[in-house]
Design a protein around this motif. Structure first.
Motif, PDB file in Angstrom:
ATOM      1  N   GLU A 180      -2.874 -19.255 -12.116  1.00 48.61           N
ATOM      2  CA  GLU A 180      -4.353 -19.849 -12.321  1.00 48.61           C
ATOM      3  C   GLU A 180      -4.864 -21.263 -11.774  1.00 48.61           C
ATOM      4  O   GLU A 180      -4.111 -22.469 -12.029  1.00 48.61           O
ATOM      5  CB  GLU A 180      -4.024 -19.608 -14.000  1.00 48.61           C
ATOM      6  CG  GLU A 180      -5.876 -19.071 -14.829  1.00 48.61           C
ATOM      7  CD  GLU A 180      -5.875 -19.367 -15.512  1.00 48.61           C
ATOM      8  OE1 GLU A 180      -7.112 -18.803 -16.895  1.00 48.61           O
ATOM      9  OE2 GLU A 180      -5.196 -19.978 -16.809  1.00 48.61           O
ATOM     10  N   THR A 183      -9.476 -25.713 -15.175  1.00 53.15           N
ATOM     11  CA  THR A 183     -10.589 -25.969 -15.394  1.00 53.15           C
ATOM     12  C   THR A 183     -10.563 -27.475 -15.890  1.00 53.15           C
ATOM     13  O   THR A 183     -10.064 -28.293 -16.781  1.00 53.15           O
ATOM     14  CB  THR A 183     -11.786 -25.616 -16.787  1.00 53.15           C
ATOM     15  OG1 THR A 183     -11.595 -23.914 -16.216  1.00 53.15           O
ATOM     16  CG2 THR A 183     -12.739 -26.020 -16.682  1.00 53.15           C
ATOM     17  N   TYR A 197      -8.473 -27.431 -18.404  1.00 60.21           N
ATOM     18  CA  TYR A 197      -7.306 -25.996 -19.203  1.00 60.21           C
ATOM     19  C   TYR A 197      -7.346 -24.498 -18.224  1.00 60.21           C
ATOM     20  O   TYR A 197      -8.260 -24.887 -17.422  1.00 60.21           O
ATOM     21  CB  TYR A 197      -8.841 -26.303 -19.741  1.00 60.21           C
ATOM     22  CG  TYR A 197      -8.996 -25.261 -20.992  1.00 60.21           C
ATOM     23  CD1 TYR A 197      -8.494 -25.295 -22.249  1.00 60.21           C
ATOM     24  CD2 TYR A 197      -9.937 -23.971 -20.731  1.00 60.21           C
ATOM     25  CE1 TYR A 197      -7.797 -23.959 -23.136  1.00 60.21           C
ATOM     26  CE2 TYR A 197      -9.450 -22.915 -22.105  1.00 60.21           C
ATOM     27  CZ  TYR A 197      -8.939 -23.015 -22.596  1.00 60.21           C
ATOM     28  OH  TYR A 197      -8.890 -22.186 -24.064  1.00 60.21           O
ATOM     29  N   PRO A 199      -8.159 -21.219 -19.584  1.00 62.49           N
ATOM     30  CA  PRO A 199      -8.097 -20.897 -20.547  1.00 62.49           C
ATOM     31  C   PRO A 199      -8.027 -19.225 -20.522  1.00 62.49           C
ATOM     32  O   PRO A 199      -7.310 -19.027 -21.332  1.00 62.49           O
ATOM     33  CB  PRO A 199      -9.967 -20.677 -19.361  1.00 62.49           C
ATOM     34  CG  PRO A 199      -9.193 -20.155 -18.184  1.00 62.49           C
ATOM     35  CD  PRO A 199      -8.541 -21.439 -18.016  1.00 62.49           C
ATOM     36  N   SER A 200      -6.970 -18.467 -19.575  1.00 61.70           N
ATOM     37  CA  SER A 200      -6.754 -17.504 -19.803  1.00 61.70           C
ATOM     38  C   SER A 200      -4.920 -17.425 -20.341  1.00 61.70           C
ATOM     39  O   SER A 200      -4.896 -16.589 -21.569  1.00 61.70           O
ATOM     40  CB  SER A 200      -6.061 -16.572 -18.424  1.00 61.70           C
ATOM     41  OG  SER A 200      -7.201 -16.297 -17.511  1.00 61.70           O
ATOM     42  N   ASP A 202      -4.914 -20.261 -23.287  1.00 65.26           N
ATOM     43  CA  ASP A 202      -5.716 -21.933 -23.792  1.00 65.26           C
ATOM     44  C   ASP A 202      -4.780 -22.948 -23.818  1.00 65.26           C
ATOM     45  O   ASP A 202      -4.382 -23.610 -24.758  1.00 65.26           O
ATOM     46  CB  ASP A 202      -5.239 -20.821 -25.035  1.00 65.26           C
ATOM     47  CG  ASP A 202      -6.331 -21.960 -25.912  1.00 65.26           C
ATOM     48  OD1 ASP A 202      -7.285 -22.968 -25.969  1.00 65.26           O
ATOM     49  OD2 ASP A 202      -5.673 -21.469 -27.091  1.00 65.26           O
ATOM     50  N   THR A 204      -3.879 -26.820 -22.572  1.00 68.89           N
ATOM     51  CA  THR A 204      -4.343 -27.981 -22.050  1.00 68.89           C
ATOM     52  C   THR A 204      -3.372 -29.150 -21.378  1.00 68.89           C
ATOM     53  O   THR A 204      -2.269 -29.167 -22.155  1.00 68.89           O
ATOM     54  CB  THR A 204      -5.320 -29.076 -23.325  1.00 68.89           C
ATOM     55  OG1 THR A 204      -6.240 -27.510 -24.039  1.00 68.89           O
ATOM     56  CG2 THR A 204      -6.373 -29.421 -22.939  1.00 68.89           C
TER      57      THR A 204
END
Length: 432
Positions: A180, A183, A197, A199-200, A202, A204
Motif C-alpha cells: 500500500e 500518505t 500513514y 489508511p487501509s 490504520d 502509523t
C-alpha cells in the motif's frame, strides 16, 4: 485392505483390456458373431494376464497400501518445526546466495531518498542485493508486507535514533509500499521528524531523530558550531520521549554520534569525556558513554506512566566499513560481495557495543514494570556486509568528495533488518 486390492485388480484389468485392444485392428461392423467371439477371447486373455501379474500382491504379507497424498500425522512435525522457529536464534547465521533478490527496486519504491538510492547515482553492480540471511537453526521467512501490516493494524511504530535509524525506517517504508502506498502526513522543517500513514490498516510509521537519546548540546564558538558536544547523560532528550505515550512499538538505536569529542555530565558535574585529549579530564571511553545513554533511555521507557503496553526493541550497533582511511581522510567502501566470517573480527568495537546494548536490555527486563523489551541484534550479520554501503554513489551535495560507508543502499542488506523485525513482532508474546 482386501477391498483396495480388488479395486486395484479391477482397474488393472480395464487398463490391460484397453491396451490390448489398441494393438488389434479395427473389427468390421458387419461380422457380428465374429466380433462377439473376439471380444470374449479378449476379455479372457486380459483377465488371465491381470491375475498372473497381481496374484503376488494379493498373497503378499505386505500388500500395497493406497494412502492419501497428505499424511495427517504430519501435523505433529509441523507443530514441532513451528516451535523450533519460535525459539531459533535469528541473529547467528550466514549470508547465502539468493537469485530472487529484493522485492522492490529503486524505481518501484516511490519514497526512496536520494541519499540511499545507489543505483540512481551510478552503482552498476547488482549482486549485493542477491543475498539472504540464513540463521543456523532455522529459516528466516521473506518479508511479507501484508503480514506485517496485519500485525500492526491500528498501531503506531516509531524508529528513534540517528540517521541510521532513519535508514532503517526508509527500508521498511519501501517494503510496505509494495502492499500500500502510504500518505506522508507530517514533516518538520528539518525533516528529522517524519510520519507516514497506511489508511487501509490504520497504521502509523514514524521516525523521531535523536543523535544521543539523551540531551546533547553542541558548543558554539563565535557563532560557529564546533562539533564538540556536552552530553547530559542523566537527562532524556524530550523531543522523542514526549511522544512515547502515543507509540505502541519503539525501535531504539544510537551510537555513531559518540565518535567525536564529547564531555559527559551527570547533574551539574562533569564526570569525564570521550576523545577530548584533556590531561585534566578522564577519558571514559566509548563503551562507558554508550552504556550510560542506553541505561538512561531504557529506564525512562520502563518508567513511562502513560505508555501502556509499549513494546521496545533495541537495534544493536550497525557497523561502518571504511577501508584505507576514515570518513574524512579518504576512507572507501568499494566491495561488491559479502565478507566471509573468517574475514570479520567479531570481537572488535562493534562486538563490544552490541554486547553493552544487550546487557542494558537484560538489565531493564529484570526490573519491575509492564513494558516489554527485546533486542534486534544485527551486528554480526552486518559486519559481513561491507558491500552494502553507498560509498561514492549517493547524493552528497553537502559532503562532496566523501564516501558514505555508514548508511546502507536501498534496496540492500539493510532490508534484512525488517525480516528480523517481522520475526520479532511475531514473537511479541515472548518479550518479557
Amino acid at each position: 485392505m482386501k477391498s483396495n486390492s480388488y479395486l486395484l485388480f479391477f482397474l488393472f484389468q480395464i487398463t490391460m483390456t484397453k491396451r490390448i485392444k489398441s494393438f488389434l485392428p479395427p473389427l468390421p461392423t458387419f461380422h457380428k458373431e465374429k466380433n462377439i467371439r473376439r471380444v470374449g477371447l479378449l476379455l479372457l486373455f486380459s483377465f488371465t494376464i491381470a491375475f498372473i501379474f497381481l496374484s503376488p500382491i494379493f498373497y503378499s504379507p505386505n500388500p500395497i497400501k493406497i494412502t492419501p497424498k497428505y499424511d495427517f500425522n504430519q501435523s505433529n512435525h509441523l507443530t514441532t518445526h513451528h516451535k523450533e522457529e519460535e525459539t531459533c536464534d535469528l541473529f547467528t547465521g550466514r549470508w547465502v546466495p539468493d537469485p530472487k533478490g529484493s522485492s522492490y527496486t529503486n524505481w518501484s519504491c516511490l519514497t526512496l531518498p536520494d541519499s540511499n538510492n545507489c543505483a540512481k547515482f551510478g552503482r552498476k553492480d547488482k549482486d549485493f542485493v542477491n543475498w539472504r540471511w540464513k540463521p543456523d537453526g532455522c529459516d528466516l521467512p521473506r518479508f511479507e508486507p501484508k503480514s506485517f501490516l496485519s500485525i500492526v493494524r491500528g498501531k503506531k511504530l516509531a524508529f528513534i535514533g540517528d540517521s541510521v535509524a532513519r535508514n532503517h525506517m526508509e527500508s521498511l517504508l519501501c517494503l510496505l509500499s509494495q502492499a500500500e502506498i502510504p500518505t506522508d502526513i507530517y514533516k518538520d522543517t528539518l525533516d528529522r521528524f517524519r510520519t507516514w500513514y497506511f489508511p487501509s490498516y490504520d497504521f502509523t510509521l514514524m521516525v523521531l531523530r535523536s543523535n544521543f537519546l539523551v540531551l546533547g548540546i553542541q558548543r558554539v564558538t563565535n557563532g560557529i558550531s564546533s562539533g564538540v558536544f556536552d552530553l547530559h547523560a542523566d537527562k532524556i532528550d524530550v523531543k522523542w520521549s514526549e511522544k512515547l505515550p502515543e507509540i505502541d512499538y519503539a525501535v531504539i538505536s544510537d551510537a555513531h554520534w559518540l565518535f567525536r569529542t564529547i564531555y559527559l555530565h551527570k547533574g551539574e558535574k562533569l564526570i569525564g569525556c570521550v576523545f577530548c585529549n584533556d590531561p585534566n579530564i578522564t577519558d571514559l571511553g566509548l563503551g562507558f558513554a554508550l552504556r550510560t545513554i542506553y541505561r538512561t533511555a531504557l529506564e525512562h521507557v520502563n518508567g513511562c506512566k502513560g505508555c501502556g503496553g509499549l513494546v521496545t526493541l533495541v537495534r544493536t550497533f550497525s557497523p561502518a566499513h571504511f577501508e584505507n582511511g576514515t570518513w574524512n581522510d579518504g576512507g572507501r567502501c568499494s566491495r561488491t560481495s559479502p565478507l566471509s566470517s573468517r574475514e570479520v573480527n567479531f570481537r572488535g568495537n562493534e562486538g563490544e557495543f552490541s554486547k553493552i546494548q544487550v546487557e542494558e536490555v537484560e538489565r531493564v527486563k529484570r526490573k519491575q514494570g509492564k513494558k516489554r523489551f527485546g533486542v534486534l541484534d544485527i551486528t554480526k550479520a552486518m559486519l559481513m556486509r561491507a558491500d552494502g554501503h553507498p560509498g561514492s554513489h549517493w547524493n552528497n551535495e553537502w559532503m562532496k568528495g566523501f564516501n558514505d560507508c555508514v548508511h546502507w543502499c536501498l534496496p540492500g542488506p539493510i532490508d534484512m533488518w525488517n525480516d528480523l523485525l517481522l520475526g520479532m513482532l511475531k514473537r511479541e508474546s515472548s518479550l518479557q
